[in-house]
Design an enzyme around this catalytic site. Structure first.
Site, short mmCIF file in Angstrom:
data_model
loop_
_atom_site.label_atom_id
_atom_site.label_comp_id
_atom_site.label_asym_id
_atom_site.label_seq_id
_atom_site.Cartn_x
_atom_site.Cartn_y
_atom_site.Cartn_z
N CYS A 104 36.99 58.87 42.38
CA CYS A 104 36.24 57.63 42.28
C CYS A 104 37.07 56.62 41.52
CB CYS A 104 34.91 57.88 41.55
SG CYS A 104 33.88 56.41 41.39
N TYR A 105 37.21 55.43 42.09
CA TYR A 105 38.01 54.37 41.47
C TYR A 105 37.18 53.11 41.29
CZ TYR A 105 42.02 56.97 43.40
OH TYR A 105 42.93 57.93 43.74
#
Length: 124
Positions: A104-105
């Site tokens: 997840c960014y």
């Protein structure tokens, strides 16, 4: 050999790419935005947007004969990493056992100003 997958229930690709491509026993689902194909409306709020993006992924998975249980890797792009907990709570409704790998960014911006975009890789 690759096979292009397109679900009539998920939003059409907004550029020169496919909703998904199946190759060598794996399904590569392009990033899904939180748009409802039937209404053209974008969901509001991180929970609703996450739910719609994952629902769109589900439509594509099913079109290709896969299910959420076949997903092995997910990438989540968030406009704001502070939405992580809320996104994660909705995500847990879709992936309940044998969780896929995930990254997840936080990103500077997403298409159409959405709060989340999610892609997936599935394998049989």
């Amino acid at each position: 050999m690759k096979k292009i997958i397109a679900s009539p229930l998920a939003p059409k690709a907004v550029g020169p790419y496919s909703q998904a491509v199946e190759a060598a026993g794996a399904l590569y689902v392009s990033g899904q935005l939180p748009l409802d194909r039937s209404t053209g409306i974008m969901a509001e709020g991180i929970e609703a947007q996450t739910r719609q993006a994952l629902t769109n992924i589900g439509h594509i998975l099913h079109e290709a004969g896969y299910d959420y249980a076949d997903v092995v890797k997910v990438t989540v792009l968030l406009q704001n990493i502070s939405d992580f907990a809320a996104m994660n709570a909705v995500y847990a409704e879709f992936f309940t056992v044998d969780m896929p790998a995930r990254v997840c960014y936080e990103v500077a911006a997403l298409p159409m100003g959405v709060l989340v975009e999610i892609d997936a890789i599935a394998a049989k």
